[in-house]
Design a protein around this motif. Sequence first.
Motif, PDB file in Angstrom:
ATOM      1  N   VAL A 155       0.665  -1.235   0.001  1.00 36.65           N
ATOM      2  CA  VAL A 155      -0.032   0.043   0.163  1.00 36.65           C
ATOM      3  C   VAL A 155       0.982   1.253  -0.106  1.00 36.65           C
ATOM      4  N   ILE A 156       1.849   1.259   0.869  1.00 40.07           N
ATOM      5  CA  ILE A 156       3.001   2.351   0.574  1.00 40.07           C
ATOM      6  C   ILE A 156       3.396   2.791  -0.680  1.00 40.07           C
ATOM      7  N   VAL A 189      -4.831  -6.876  -4.299  1.00 41.67           N
ATOM      8  CA  VAL A 189      -4.211  -6.794  -5.780  1.00 41.67           C
ATOM      9  C   VAL A 189      -5.236  -6.095  -6.502  1.00 41.67           C
ATOM     10  N   ALA A 190      -6.679  -6.515  -6.378  1.00 40.73           N
ATOM     11  CA  ALA A 190      -7.846  -6.112  -7.346  1.00 40.73           C
ATOM     12  C   ALA A 190      -8.107  -4.564  -7.097  1.00 40.73           C
ATOM     13  N   LEU A 191      -8.074  -4.271  -5.765  1.00 39.88           N
ATOM     14  CA  LEU A 191      -8.358  -2.965  -5.300  1.00 39.88           C
ATOM     15  C   LEU A 191      -7.129  -1.901  -5.697  1.00 39.88           C
ATOM     16  N   LEU A 298     -10.289   1.309   1.321  1.00 39.84           N
ATOM     17  CA  LEU A 298     -10.927   0.333   0.610  1.00 39.84           C
ATOM     18  C   LEU A 298     -10.662  -1.048   1.239  1.00 39.84           C
ATOM     19  N   TRP A 299      -9.431  -1.342   1.687  1.00 36.78           N
ATOM     20  CA  TRP A 299      -8.979  -2.529   2.132  1.00 36.78           C
ATOM     21  C   TRP A 299      -9.541  -2.855   3.351  1.00 36.78           C
ATOM     22  N   LEU A 300      -9.519  -1.823   4.343  1.00 39.24           N
ATOM     23  CA  LEU A 300     -10.130  -1.980   5.656  1.00 39.24           C
ATOM     24  C   LEU A 300     -11.744  -2.410   5.415  1.00 39.24           C
ATOM     25  N   PHE A 301     -12.603  -1.679   4.581  1.00 40.35           N
ATOM     26  CA  PHE A 301     -13.820  -1.958   4.749  1.00 40.35           C
ATOM     27  C   PHE A 301     -14.232  -3.053   3.484  1.00 40.35           C
ATOM     28  N   GLY A 302     -13.305  -3.301   2.621  1.00 34.51           N
ATOM     29  CA  GLY A 302     -13.711  -4.393   1.406  1.00 34.51           C
ATOM     30  C   GLY A 302     -13.600  -5.672   1.887  1.00 34.51           C
ATOM     31  N   LEU A 328      -5.743  -6.501   9.177  1.00 32.85           N
ATOM     32  CA  LEU A 328      -6.634  -5.315   9.157  1.00 32.85           C
ATOM     33  C   LEU A 328      -6.101  -4.197  10.353  1.00 32.85           C
ATOM     34  N   PHE A 329      -5.753  -4.640  11.269  1.00 32.87           N
ATOM     35  CA  PHE A 329      -5.549  -3.840  12.575  1.00 32.87           C
ATOM     36  C   PHE A 329      -4.591  -2.880  12.315  1.00 32.87           C
TER      37      PHE A 329
END
Length: 517
Positions: A155-156, A189-191, A298-302, A328-329
Amino acid sequence: MSVGPSTSRRWLLLGAAAVCLGYLALEWRLTGSVLGFPLDDSWIHLTFARSLAAGEGLAYSGGRLVSGSTAPLWTAALSLLIALPGPVAVWLKLAGVALYLAGGDATFRLARQLGLAAGQSTLAAGLALATGWLVWSALSGLEIPLFVLLSLWGVILHLRELRRPERPPLSLVVLAMGALARPEGLLLVALAAGERLVLGRRSVAARRGLLLGLALAACLLVPVALFNLATGGSLLPTTFGAKAAGARSWLPSLRGLYTALGIFFRVQPWLVLLAAGGALELMRRAGGERRGGLLPALWLFGLPLAYAAISPPGDLVAGNFGRYFFPLFPFLAVLGVVALAPLGERLAATAGAGGRRRVLVALLVAVLAAPSARSLIETAGRYAQSVDNVASSDVRMARWLAGRLPAEAVLAVNDIGALGYFLPNRLVDLAGIANPELAGYIAEAPGRAEGIRRFLAERRPDYLVVFPSWFPELLAPGGGFEPVHAVEIPNNITMGGDVLAVYSTPWTRYPLRGQQR
């Protein structure tokens, strides 16, 4: 004398390492050893890794290749640790702690990438490192710390590449490696690809970078997917089919989302309440100079939405203790601090410099950290108890059988981890991970017990090693399965039942040496 951000971060990492030592001390006090693991799955990884190190590939029992490893990258890493001198469990825990600490540092760097000040970024890293389940993960022998580190760094790099499309497209490669550590990384990856597609659609450099990144990611992912298809009949590991079996609506269920919310809320309630605000703050910033930056939200909620969609009705595929959501933490911590950043700036402006400002900051940090402190204490007890549960059941039974069971005998088992690691015998997996064809027998039979009976009749195991509570119909008197030995699991919070038992079968060919009830 003031303490700089770098010094604060070093003390933070040292404190996190000390917490890990505290967990190990509690494990030693309860079990008399620090070589155990809180789940049988850790022994599954080690068994796969041993086969890989021996040149047998991802084979489990009897040399048969299976796609039962959800973390082939972790398995490959463990195959290197096995070659080191001394108990592999020690090296495995050291590797887990190192990855956990590196994940804390990466959380700091992600927060900085999102524009947080050094102190705010240190707070986010501290809240992540103080999450009890991440300490549990560091010592668990599981792939969670590796996936945390790869997802954070992916993500970075993604955020950096959004702002400078001419950078080499490394983010998708790192995220693809993460998907080889945990299959849900495919969603990340998709997000990431989707966000790059939307934000870079008018930039030639961005489009080229996206295509190149996807091509490199495919070089990593496609061979593993083809291996899964060839050995398990699915592009995903057999574990996915075994744990997510059943009818699915493919729409997120409210009950599943509520369960997922509870996993986070019990540990970090304040951060859960702040997370939506953090996502909105990222959206507000997206149109400015720091374009993009929505992937953490997006990742946290997805991921919870995705798991709530693929889970059977009335259930949530979350793993033991909700461990599929543990990665996710760190993102929850970062988004929570992002939401507080404007408040912190206003407090600083109104309070000014000096003692009043320091008191307000200390009070805010104390409120945020209180659930983390409670989490660390509670999870330490859970960790030690889980290690003892595994040691008192699967490991104890494997050692009992090792001196009595001929190597030629075949075992049908609930848990393939410790039994597969400590015994040379061929195993038949009644959970369907190493034997995914079991699902077909159950689907074609009039009932689950009959499907398992037909499956066993073809495999003809000499003994069953199972939790009796899982198979009441199969093990009913007169069915041909006779109890031989059983162990009780005191204070069980981990295993599939409170009793693990050995049963002879109608096909038993090899009597146990010194058999006793």
